[in-house]
Design a protein around this motif. Structure first.
Motif, PDB file in Angstrom:
ATOM      1  N   PHE A  49       0.860  -1.114  -0.069  1.00 13.16           N
ATOM      2  CA  PHE A  49       0.069  -0.088   0.017  1.00 13.16           C
ATOM      3  C   PHE A  49       0.731   1.134   0.056  1.00 13.16           C
ATOM      4  O   PHE A  49       2.143   1.129   0.369  1.00 13.16           O
ATOM      5  CB  PHE A  49      -0.925   0.256   1.087  1.00 13.16           C
ATOM      6  CG  PHE A  49      -0.445   0.225   2.291  1.00 13.16           C
ATOM      7  CD1 PHE A  49       0.100   1.168   3.047  1.00 13.16           C
ATOM      8  CD2 PHE A  49      -0.064  -1.147   3.135  1.00 13.16           C
ATOM      9  CE1 PHE A  49       0.785   1.162   4.241  1.00 13.16           C
ATOM     10  CE2 PHE A  49       0.739  -1.139   4.491  1.00 13.16           C
ATOM     11  CZ  PHE A  49       0.909  -0.017   4.956  1.00 13.16           C
ATOM     12  N   LEU A  51      -0.265   5.211   0.736  1.00 13.99           N
ATOM     13  CA  LEU A  51      -1.232   5.883   1.083  1.00 13.99           C
ATOM     14  C   LEU A  51      -0.897   7.471   1.568  1.00 13.99           C
ATOM     15  O   LEU A  51       0.256   7.471   2.132  1.00 13.99           O
ATOM     16  CB  LEU A  51      -2.213   5.441   2.299  1.00 13.99           C
ATOM     17  CG  LEU A  51      -2.684   4.123   2.080  1.00 13.99           C
ATOM     18  CD1 LEU A  51      -3.376   3.614   3.331  1.00 13.99           C
ATOM     19  CD2 LEU A  51      -3.866   4.389   0.889  1.00 13.99           C
ATOM     20  N   PHE A  74      -6.344  -1.160  11.157  1.00 14.85           N
ATOM     21  CA  PHE A  74      -7.291  -0.490  10.689  1.00 14.85           C
ATOM     22  C   PHE A  74      -8.526   0.037  11.322  1.00 14.85           C
ATOM     23  O   PHE A  74      -9.027  -0.567  12.253  1.00 14.85           O
ATOM     24  CB  PHE A  74      -7.964  -1.444   9.480  1.00 14.85           C
ATOM     25  CG  PHE A  74      -7.179  -1.917   8.192  1.00 14.85           C
ATOM     26  CD1 PHE A  74      -7.233  -1.084   7.145  1.00 14.85           C
ATOM     27  CD2 PHE A  74      -6.165  -2.767   8.434  1.00 14.85           C
ATOM     28  CE1 PHE A  74      -6.378  -1.539   5.703  1.00 14.85           C
ATOM     29  CE2 PHE A  74      -5.309  -3.192   7.342  1.00 14.85           C
ATOM     30  CZ  PHE A  74      -5.205  -2.419   6.074  1.00 14.85           C
ATOM     31  N   ILE A 106      -4.369   2.593   9.527  1.00 14.83           N
ATOM     32  CA  ILE A 106      -5.140   3.023   8.582  1.00 14.83           C
ATOM     33  C   ILE A 106      -6.479   3.307   8.515  1.00 14.83           C
ATOM     34  O   ILE A 106      -7.199   2.694   9.082  1.00 14.83           O
ATOM     35  CB  ILE A 106      -4.905   1.595   7.503  1.00 14.83           C
ATOM     36  CG1 ILE A 106      -3.575   1.302   7.325  1.00 14.83           C
ATOM     37  CG2 ILE A 106      -5.794   1.970   6.069  1.00 14.83           C
ATOM     38  CD1 ILE A 106      -2.689   2.204   6.416  1.00 14.83           C
ATOM     39  N   VAL A 108      -9.878   4.450   7.789  1.00 20.21           N
ATOM     40  CA  VAL A 108     -11.055   4.026   6.668  1.00 20.21           C
ATOM     41  C   VAL A 108     -12.546   4.382   7.123  1.00 20.21           C
ATOM     42  O   VAL A 108     -12.718   4.763   8.088  1.00 20.21           O
ATOM     43  CB  VAL A 108     -11.120   2.321   6.929  1.00 20.21           C
ATOM     44  CG1 VAL A 108      -9.546   1.834   6.388  1.00 20.21           C
ATOM     45  CG2 VAL A 108     -11.641   1.684   7.943  1.00 20.21           C
ATOM     46  N   ASP A 131      -6.948   5.664   3.714  1.00 22.13           N
ATOM     47  CA  ASP A 131      -7.473   5.119   2.763  1.00 22.13           C
ATOM     48  C   ASP A 131      -8.923   5.623   2.480  1.00 22.13           C
ATOM     49  O   ASP A 131      -9.783   4.990   2.423  1.00 22.13           O
ATOM     50  CB  ASP A 131      -7.679   3.605   3.268  1.00 22.13           C
ATOM     51  CG  ASP A 131      -7.746   2.630   2.162  1.00 22.13           C
ATOM     52  OD1 ASP A 131      -7.435   2.988   0.946  1.00 22.13           O
ATOM     53  OD2 ASP A 131      -8.520   1.665   2.437  1.00 22.13           O
ATOM     54  N   ASP A 135      -9.396   1.221  -1.059  1.00 25.73           N
ATOM     55  CA  ASP A 135      -8.496   0.108  -1.763  1.00 25.73           C
ATOM     56  C   ASP A 135      -7.613  -0.606  -0.852  1.00 25.73           C
ATOM     57  O   ASP A 135      -7.796  -1.994  -0.985  1.00 25.73           O
ATOM     58  CB  ASP A 135      -7.560   0.792  -2.934  1.00 25.73           C
ATOM     59  CG  ASP A 135      -8.290   1.229  -4.105  1.00 25.73           C
ATOM     60  OD1 ASP A 135      -9.477   0.841  -4.266  1.00 25.73           O
ATOM     61  OD2 ASP A 135      -7.695   2.047  -5.051  1.00 25.73           O
ATOM     62  N   THR A 136      -7.014  -0.341   0.093  1.00 29.27           N
ATOM     63  CA  THR A 136      -6.001  -0.845   0.980  1.00 29.27           C
ATOM     64  C   THR A 136      -7.197  -1.722   1.697  1.00 29.27           C
ATOM     65  O   THR A 136      -6.705  -2.949   2.245  1.00 29.27           O
ATOM     66  CB  THR A 136      -5.366   0.104   1.721  1.00 29.27           C
ATOM     67  OG1 THR A 136      -4.233   0.705   0.888  1.00 29.27           O
ATOM     68  CG2 THR A 136      -4.410  -0.652   2.795  1.00 29.27           C
ATOM     69  N   THR A 137      -8.191  -1.244   2.169  1.00 27.96           N
ATOM     70  CA  THR A 137      -8.981  -1.917   3.258  1.00 27.96           C
ATOM     71  C   THR A 137      -9.516  -3.119   2.297  1.00 27.96           C
ATOM     72  O   THR A 137      -9.560  -4.184   2.910  1.00 27.96           O
ATOM     73  CB  THR A 137     -10.168  -0.933   3.456  1.00 27.96           C
ATOM     74  OG1 THR A 137      -9.893   0.117   4.161  1.00 27.96           O
ATOM     75  CG2 THR A 137     -11.387  -1.829   4.439  1.00 27.96           C
TER      76      THR A 137
END
Length: 180
Positions: A49, A51, A74, A106, A108, A131, A135-137
Motif C-alpha cells: 500500500f 497512502l 485499520f 490505516i 477507513v 485510505d 483500496d487498501t481496506t
C-alpha cells in the motif's frame, strides 16, 4: 442563504451514503484470498500500500518499512472499540520502537477532519495512512474495525486480530512478528 446551506448539507450526506455504499459493495464482492488465508492461520505476503499521510505531507507505505516488523491497524474515528484500543497501540509503538517495530494506522470509512481530530485527541504519534477510496481496506479483506495485522520483517502477515485486543494478545502477536 439557508437554502444553499441546506442543499450543501444534503449533497454532503448523499456523497457519504454513495461512498459508503460503494465501499460496502466492493467489500462484499472483493477477492478475499488474503483475509481467508490469514483467518486459517496461513502466513501470506502482505499486500503493498502507498497512502497519503493523514496528519501531514508525505506518504505511508509498506515498502518504506521493509525489514521491520509492522503492526497494521485499520480503524475509523466513529468506531468505539478503536477509541479504546488507540492508547494501547500508542503504548506498543513506544515500547517496541527500539526493537524495530513500527505501528501504522490505516484510517477507513472516514473524512480527514474527524480522523485528524481523533488522532490529535488520542495523542497518536505513529504513522497514519488515509485510505479514502478503500483500496487498501479491500486488499486486506477488512470488514470490521478495528482489525490489526502483524507483519514480519520479510513482509508476511503472521497474525491478525479482529476487534480490540488485550495487552497480552497484542504483545504475543508482536513477538511473533519479530521472531518469524
Amino acid at each position: 442563504m439557508k437554502a444553499v446551506r441546506k442543499i450543501v448539507r444534503i449533497a454532503a450526506v448523499a456523497g457519504v451514503v454513495v461512498l459508503a455504499s460503494v465501499l460496502v459493495w466492493r467489500l462484499a464482492h472483493q477477492d478475499t484470498k488474503v483475509a481467508k488465508a490469514v483467518a486459517k492461520g496461513k502466513i501470506v505476503r502482505a499486500p503493498a500500500f502507498d497512502l497519503s499521510a493523514l496528519t501531514g505531507p508525505g506518504r505511508v507505505s509498506l515498502a518504506a518499512l521493509r525489514g521491520h516488523a509492522v503492526v497494521l491497524n485499520f480503524w475509523a474515528s466513529s468506531c468505539g472499540p478503536c477509541k479504546r484500543e488507540m492508547p494501547q497501540l500508542q503504548a506498543a509503538a513506544n515500547r517496541y520502537a527500539a526493537e524495530g517495530v513500527h505501528v501504522v494506522g490505516i484510517d477507513v470509512l472516514d473524512f480527514r477532519t474527524p480522523a485528524h481530530q481523533f488522532v490529535r485527541k488520542h495523542g497518536i504519534t505513529y504513522a497514519i495512512g488515509f485510505d479514502g477510496n478503500g483500496d487498501t481496506t479491500i486488499d486486506y479483506g477488512v470488514a470490521n474495525t478495528p482489525t490489526t495485522f502483524f507483519i514480519d520483517r520479510r513482509g508476511r502477515i503472521v497474525a491478525h486480530a479482529v476487534g480490540p485486543m488485550t495487552d497480552s494478545e497484542l504483545s504475543a502477536h508482536i513477538r511473533r512478528a519479530l521472531t518469524t
